[in-house]
Design a protein around this motif. Structure first.
Motif, mmCIF file in Angstrom:
data_model
loop_
_atom_site.group_PDB
_atom_site.id
_atom_site.type_symbol
_atom_site.label_atom_id
_atom_site.label_comp_id
_atom_site.label_asym_id
_atom_site.label_seq_id
_atom_site.Cartn_x
_atom_site.Cartn_y
_atom_site.Cartn_z
ATOM 1 N N GLU A 109 -2.107 6.616 7.204
ATOM 2 C CA GLU A 109 -2.877 5.636 7.963
ATOM 3 C C GLU A 109 -4.368 5.803 7.678
ATOM 4 N N SER A 115 -4.376 3.320 3.275
ATOM 5 C CA SER A 115 -3.619 2.234 2.658
ATOM 6 C C SER A 115 -3.963 0.916 3.341
ATOM 7 N N PRO A 132 1.143 3.465 -0.902
ATOM 8 C CA PRO A 132 2.403 3.534 -0.151
ATOM 9 C C PRO A 132 3.601 3.710 -1.090
ATOM 10 N N TYR A 173 3.286 6.124 4.026
ATOM 11 C CA TYR A 173 1.875 5.982 3.691
ATOM 12 C C TYR A 173 1.038 6.743 4.713
ATOM 13 N N ILE A 211 0.386 -4.397 3.068
ATOM 14 C CA ILE A 211 1.738 -3.825 3.198
ATOM 15 C C ILE A 211 2.635 -4.794 3.968
ATOM 16 N N ASP A 212 2.125 -5.313 5.093
ATOM 17 C CA ASP A 212 2.924 -6.262 5.882
ATOM 18 C C ASP A 212 3.196 -7.549 5.105
ATOM 19 N N THR A 241 -2.937 -1.815 5.222
ATOM 20 C CA THR A 241 -1.790 -2.169 6.061
ATOM 21 C C THR A 241 -1.547 -3.674 6.095
ATOM 22 N N GLU A 242 -2.584 -4.481 5.994
ATOM 23 C CA GLU A 242 -2.391 -5.931 5.981
ATOM 24 C C GLU A 242 -1.595 -6.361 4.755
ATOM 25 N N ARG A 288 7.903 4.471 7.998
ATOM 26 C CA ARG A 288 8.328 3.174 8.529
ATOM 27 C C ARG A 288 9.709 2.842 7.968
#
Length: 526
Positions: free
Chosen positions: A75, A78, A133, A73, A83-84, A80-81, A59
């Motif tokens: 998928e 990790s 990540p 990272y 991370i964002d 992802t929520e 990304r």
């Protein structure tokens, strides 16, 4: 010389070690290189390493609308929520004037509890494979590792193979961090130490070595650690791999390392000065060193009253003798020693065997093999039909065998009692060893009678006397005799009398509790 020539040369050069051949054919030298300050170069190297890996996400984004960066990272491994929320959003919205402010922004704006750095591609690969990540930044020769791993895991449940009536209901899972937490809940002292290492060239399986500082002897810790570090294999998928690599005698049917799914069992062994090995991906912990008597002890022995625990322990030893010797004794007596059977019983057995065309040894082998086949079928079939097949199959086949005259009814009873006795052994791997030894003893009984059984028992005792588990005699504390430790072998003494720990090594912390712990209401309180 290119890699292909090196490989060809290594295949025909007997002086090359296995490790040199593996290094030439497997290791990628680029993985050991350090990161450069150019983001495009680092990103290209990692994309080459992770080529044809559709679940690996690269990304690209801008830190503070100015500095190029890339988030790497896997998928599904990790969060992802987070991370964002905790990484991308604060970094992309932050205004950065120059590169010197990046480290400050990373330390202040990344809302993650655990942030570390990686300097080489190998470190990045390890962290990404663990679900963490990694952030690569243009102009920086270091990568930022964020602790945002999130993988699906099984909930904590009671172990099926080690269920108890009274005691804790939690059991280890396949996640190493969860298992570490379960042990920390049992032993909250900072003296509980953990050494971590990675084993497996491709699997990179995480292994944790647990011990209590001051209780476990340092020589034992060093020996276990050295045996673990010597392991060189493509992958470790279960703790059984580790067990075969570090045990003292690989050709013995008896397990020299205890395995358990129960955190309370692991904690109790840690408190006795042993070490515990946890492997990521399996709920079975390894405990070393161990003795023969540990295999016939259950966690519930120490939760019930000591009188009940002692009685149950005696029953287990009795069932052990039945599981090992009952079919052999039946074969030996019917074949060579008829005078040992009362006349009435002998006539009844002889009448039931009138139509059986086989001698007692063949009859016993037929029934034992059939029973073992039914037991294995019941284990490996789905739960809905497994129990039905094992129970109904035993009833139907046993009745059909007796009706057809292939075996006698007393033999069916002997095999059934033997099978029930083997189920009373609390450790599955110990029960398997007894089931294996039952067959050669039956052959000795069928050829030499009771003399053959005695020869078989003497051979087993000699073998057990030579076994060691990380230097500890397998028959300890019975042989060599240690009187103070016999309180937890044939009997389960009350807790207030178990003042000392087992003597596993030469240097150990002897006392686990002071004197005067026996309850005495007449003394009152001070």
């Amino acid at each position: 010389m290119n890699l292909r020539k090196k490989l060809r040369k290594s295949q025909f050069n007997p002086d090359n070690t296995v490790q040199e051949q593996q290094d030439a054919s497997i290791k990628q030298p680029i993985e050991q290189d350090r990161l450069s300050g150019i983001l495009l170069e680092n990103e290209q190297v990692l994309k080459t390493i992770y080529s044809d890996c559709s679940d690996v996400v690269f990304r690209s984004f801008l830190i503070g609308h100015r500095t190029q960066a890339c988030l790497l990272y896997i998928e599904g491994m990790s969060n992802t929520e987070e991370i964002d929320k905790s990484v991308l959003t604060p970094l992309m919205q932050q205004d950065i004037l120059n590169l010197s402010d990046i480290q400050t922004v990373l330390s202040e704006k990344i809302v993650v509890s655990k942030v570390t750095q990686a300097n080489t591609f190998q470190e990045i690969i390890q962290q990404v494979s663990a679900g963490n990540p990694v952030i690569l930044i243009d102009g920086q020769a270091k990568a930022i590792v964020t602790g945002l791993a999130k993988m699906e895991k099984r909930s904590i449940e009671e172990p099926i193979a080690e269920s108890v009536v009274r005691g804790p209901r939690d059991g280890f899972t396949e996640t190493l961090k969860v298992n570490t937490t379960l042990l920390r809940r049992k032993i909250k002292s900072p003296k509980l130490k953990i050494k971590s290492l990675s084993v497996g060239r491709y699997s990179q399986t995480q292994i944790a070595l647990f011990y209590i500082e001051g209780l476990a002897d340092q020589s034992l810790i060093d020996e276990v650690n050295n045996r673990l570090n010597r392991i060189e294999i493509d992958g470790i998928l279960e703790s059984g791999y580790i067990e075969e690599f570090i045990e003292d005698n690989s050709f013995s049917p008896f397990p020299q390392i205890l395995n358990t799914e129960r955190p309370d069992v692991a904690a109790s062994n840690l408190l006795e000065g042993r070490v515990v090995i946890l492997v990521d991906g399996t709920p079975f912990a390894l405990i070393a060193p161990t003795t023969l008597y540990s295999l016939f002890q259950s966690a519930e022995d120490y939760y019930q009253r000591f009188i009940i625990g002692t009685l149950i322990r005696w029953l287990r030893y009795f069932f052990l003798l039945i599981a090992l010797l009952l079919p052999s004794s039946y074969v030996a007596i019917l074949t060579f020693h008829h005078e040992m059977v009362p006349t009435t019983l002998l006539l009844s057995v002889a009448k039931s065997r009138e139509e059986v065309p086989f001698p007692a040894l063949i009859e016993a082998l037929i029934m034992e093999i059939t029973f073992e086949a039914l037991r294995e079928a019941g284990i490996h079939l789905p739960k809905q039909v497994g129990s039905a097949v094992s129970i109904v199959g035993a009833l139907v086949i046993g009745q059909a065998a007796v009706s057809s005259g292939l075996v006698s009814a007393p033999m069916v009873m002997v095999v059934a009692i033997t099978g029930i006795a083997s189920f009373a052994i609390p450790r599955y791997n110990a029960a398997i060893a007894i089931r294996m030894l039952r067959f050669p003893i039956m052959f000795l009984a069928g050829t030499l009678g009771l003399l053959g059984i005695m020869l078989g028992l003497i051979t087993i005792i000699i073998h057990l006397s030579t076994l060691r588990s990380f230097g500890v005699p397998y028959l300890s504390p019975m042989a060599p005799m240690k009187g103070s430790e016999m309180k937890d072998v044939l009997v389960r003494a009350p807790w207030w009398s178990l003042k000392t720990r087992p003597r596993l090594t030469g240097n150990y912390n002897q006392y686990r509790q002071p004197n005067g712990q026996k309850p005495d209401p007449s003394k009152g309180t001070d």
